[in-house]
Design an enzyme around this catalytic site. Structure first.
Site, PDB file in Angstrom:
ATOM      1  N   HIS A  18       0.818  -1.207   0.000  1.00  0.00           N
ATOM      2  CA  HIS A  18       0.000   0.000   0.000  1.00  0.00           C
ATOM      3  C   HIS A  18       0.858   1.265   0.000  1.00  0.00           C
ATOM      4  O   HIS A  18       0.472   2.268  -0.611  1.00  0.00           O
ATOM      5  CB  HIS A  18      -0.966  -0.039   1.183  1.00  0.00           C
ATOM      6  CG  HIS A  18      -2.023  -1.075   1.022  1.00  0.00           C
ATOM      7  ND1 HIS A  18      -2.527  -1.827   2.061  1.00  0.00           N
ATOM      8  CD2 HIS A  18      -2.660  -1.533  -0.090  1.00  0.00           C
ATOM      9  CE1 HIS A  18      -3.434  -2.676   1.607  1.00  0.00           C
ATOM     10  NE2 HIS A  18      -3.531  -2.515   0.305  1.00  0.00           N
ATOM     11  N   HIS A  41      -8.552  -8.430  -7.842  1.00  0.00           N
ATOM     12  CA  HIS A  41      -8.814  -9.305  -6.685  1.00  0.00           C
ATOM     13  C   HIS A  41      -9.032  -8.405  -5.473  1.00  0.00           C
ATOM     14  O   HIS A  41      -8.194  -8.324  -4.579  1.00  0.00           O
ATOM     15  CB  HIS A  41      -7.643 -10.250  -6.419  1.00  0.00           C
ATOM     16  CG  HIS A  41      -7.320 -11.215  -7.518  1.00  0.00           C
ATOM     17  ND1 HIS A  41      -6.677 -10.835  -8.679  1.00  0.00           N
ATOM     18  CD2 HIS A  41      -7.522 -12.551  -7.620  1.00  0.00           C
ATOM     19  CE1 HIS A  41      -6.500 -11.902  -9.446  1.00  0.00           C
ATOM     20  NE2 HIS A  41      -6.998 -12.955  -8.833  1.00  0.00           N
ATOM     21  N   SER A 101      -6.804  -2.546  -0.621  1.00  0.00           N
ATOM     22  CA  SER A 101      -6.437  -1.736  -1.782  1.00  0.00           C
ATOM     23  C   SER A 101      -7.609  -0.927  -2.337  1.00  0.00           C
ATOM     24  O   SER A 101      -7.410   0.226  -2.764  1.00  0.00           O
ATOM     25  CB  SER A 101      -5.831  -2.618  -2.876  1.00  0.00           C
ATOM     26  OG  SER A 101      -4.644  -3.222  -2.421  1.00  0.00           O
ATOM     27  N   GLU A 119     -14.295  -8.799  -7.350  1.00  0.00           N
ATOM     28  CA  GLU A 119     -14.072  -9.830  -6.338  1.00  0.00           C
ATOM     29  C   GLU A 119     -14.987 -11.010  -6.634  1.00  0.00           C
ATOM     30  O   GLU A 119     -16.205 -10.873  -6.633  1.00  0.00           O
ATOM     31  CB  GLU A 119     -14.349  -9.283  -4.935  1.00  0.00           C
ATOM     32  CG  GLU A 119     -14.282 -10.317  -3.831  1.00  0.00           C
ATOM     33  CD  GLU A 119     -12.979 -11.129  -3.865  1.00  0.00           C
ATOM     34  OE1 GLU A 119     -13.074 -12.373  -3.842  1.00  0.00           O
ATOM     35  OE2 GLU A 119     -11.885 -10.519  -3.928  1.00  0.00           O
ATOM     36  N   ASP A 164      -3.830  -8.842  -7.226  1.00  0.00           N
ATOM     37  CA  ASP A 164      -3.445  -9.209  -5.857  1.00  0.00           C
ATOM     38  C   ASP A 164      -4.164 -10.494  -5.446  1.00  0.00           C
ATOM     39  O   ASP A 164      -5.036 -10.485  -4.584  1.00  0.00           O
ATOM     40  CB  ASP A 164      -3.820  -8.041  -4.936  1.00  0.00           C
ATOM     41  CG  ASP A 164      -3.384  -8.252  -3.499  1.00  0.00           C
ATOM     42  OD1 ASP A 164      -2.649  -9.217  -3.238  1.00  0.00           O
ATOM     43  OD2 ASP A 164      -3.791  -7.453  -2.642  1.00  0.00           O
TER      44      ASP A 164
END
Length: 280
Positions: A18, A41, A101, A119, A164
Site C-alpha cells: 500500500h 482481486h 487496496s 471480487e 493481488d
C-alpha cells in the site's frame, strides 16, 4: 499457498504494497489526465484488526503497528490512508480497521479518475459493496483473469491494474503469466502491479525466468525479504512486479524502500528490500 486476506490484513506485505501503491498513483497524478484504477482481486475492502481472523494470526503487530510506531515522515502518506478509515477513533495504540487496496485507491481518486473493482468470492464481494458504499467505485463479481482482460484498454488512456490474488490455486502464477502477456498485447503502455508472496527463492526465481521470457521492456521487480536467511516452509516476505512504472515513481523509490525495510525488520534481522529491472 493460501492467502485469504482477512487473516493477514495489515501485515508487513500490506504495508509495503500500500505504501508503494500510494506513491505510484501519486506519481501518475502529476499529470492532469484521467486515470482508470482497476483492482482484479479486490477482497472485502475493509478489515477489522480486532476481529477473530486477524487476531488468530496477529500479523498486524509486525506490519501496520510497526509502521505507526516508526517516526519516519516517508511513511506519513501510508499512515494517513489507514487513519482515514479510523476517523474519530484513537489510534494511539494502533488502528482497529485496516483499508484494503480498494479503500486506498478510492482515497486517491480525483474527480476525473475512475475506480473499477472485482471480487469473485460471493461473501467478500458482498462485504466489498458495503465497504465501498458512498464511493464512485464500480464493483464486479467475475473471474479475475477474464475481468482483467475484459477491462483493457480502459476508458481513459492512462491507468493502473492491480493484481493481488490469494495464491490458493496451484496454477495461479501460470494464469498471471498468460494473462499479463495478453494484457500487454492489448494495452502495451499500461501500468500493471502484481503482488506475490515469497516463500522460497527457487520457486520465485523460476517464475521470474518465465516472466522475463515475455519480453516486457519496462518490468520492475520489488522484493521485500523479512529475514537475513530463508526460513524454510514459512512466509519470508512479499514483492511487487510493476510494469511501466513512471519515472517520478522509480526516482523516489530508494529512500521509501529503506524506510520500509527499517520499520518492518523483525527483531534480530536487518531484512532486505530492493528494486531492480527484470532481466538486469
Amino acid at each position: 499457498m493460501n492467502y485469504r486476506h482477512s487473516f493477514h490484513a495489515g501485515n508487513s506485505a500490506d504495508v509495503v504494497k500500500h505504501s508503494l501503491l500510494i506513491a505510484l498513483v501519486r506519481a501518475l497524478q502529476q499529470k492532469d489526465s484521467a486515470l482508470t484504477l482497476i483492482d482484479t482481486h479486490a477482497g472485502c475492502g475493509l478489515y477489522d484488526l480486532a476481529g477473530e481472523q486477524a487476531q488468530r494470526t496477529g500479523e498486524a503487530t509486525q506490519g501496520v503497528l510497526r509502521a505507526f510506531a516508526d517516526p519516519n515522515p516517508l511513511l506519513n502518506d501510508y499512515r494517513a490512508a489507514v487513519q482515514a478509515v479510523n476517523a474519530g477513533a484513537n489510534v494511539g495504540e494502533g488502528p482497529q480497521l485496516y483499508p484494503g487496496s480498494p479503500q486506498i485507491l478510492s482515497q486517491l481518486l480525483r474527480p476525473q479518475d475512475f475506480l473499477i473493482l472485482n471480487e469473485k468470492h460471493p461473501e467478500d464481494a458482498y462485504a466489498l459493496r458495503g465497504a465501498m458504499r458512498g464511493t464512485p467505485a464500480a464493483v464486479h463479481e467475475r473471474d479475475a483473469y477474464e475481468f482483467w482482460l475484459a477491462m483493457l484498454p480502459p476508458r481513459s488512456p492512462r491507468g493502473v491494474v492491480v493484481v493481488d490474488p490469494p495464491y490458493e490455486q496451484t496454477d495461479e502464477r501460470a494464469r498471471i503469466t498468460a494473462t499479463l502477456a495478453a494484457a500487454c498485447r492489448k494495452w502495451a503502455h499500461g501500468v500493471t502491479v502484481i503482488w506475490y508472496p515469497l516463500k522460497d527463492r527457487a520457486t520465485h526465481w523460476r517464475w521470474k525466468e518465465q516472466l522475463q521470457r515475455l519480453g516486457i521492456p519496462k518490468f520492475l521487480c520489488v522484493e521485500h525479504w523479512l529475514y537475513d536467511a530463508d526460513q524454510p516452509g514459512i512466509y519470508n516476505g512479499a514483492g511487487l512486479f510493476i510494469v511501466n512504472p513512471p519515472y517520478a515513481f522509480t526516482q523516489a523509490l530508494p529512500p521509501l524502500l529503506e524506510a520500509l525495510r527499517a520499520a518492518l525488520a523483525p527483531e534480530g534481522h536487518k531484512g532486505e528490500i530492493a528494486a531492480g529491472w527484470l532481466g538486469d
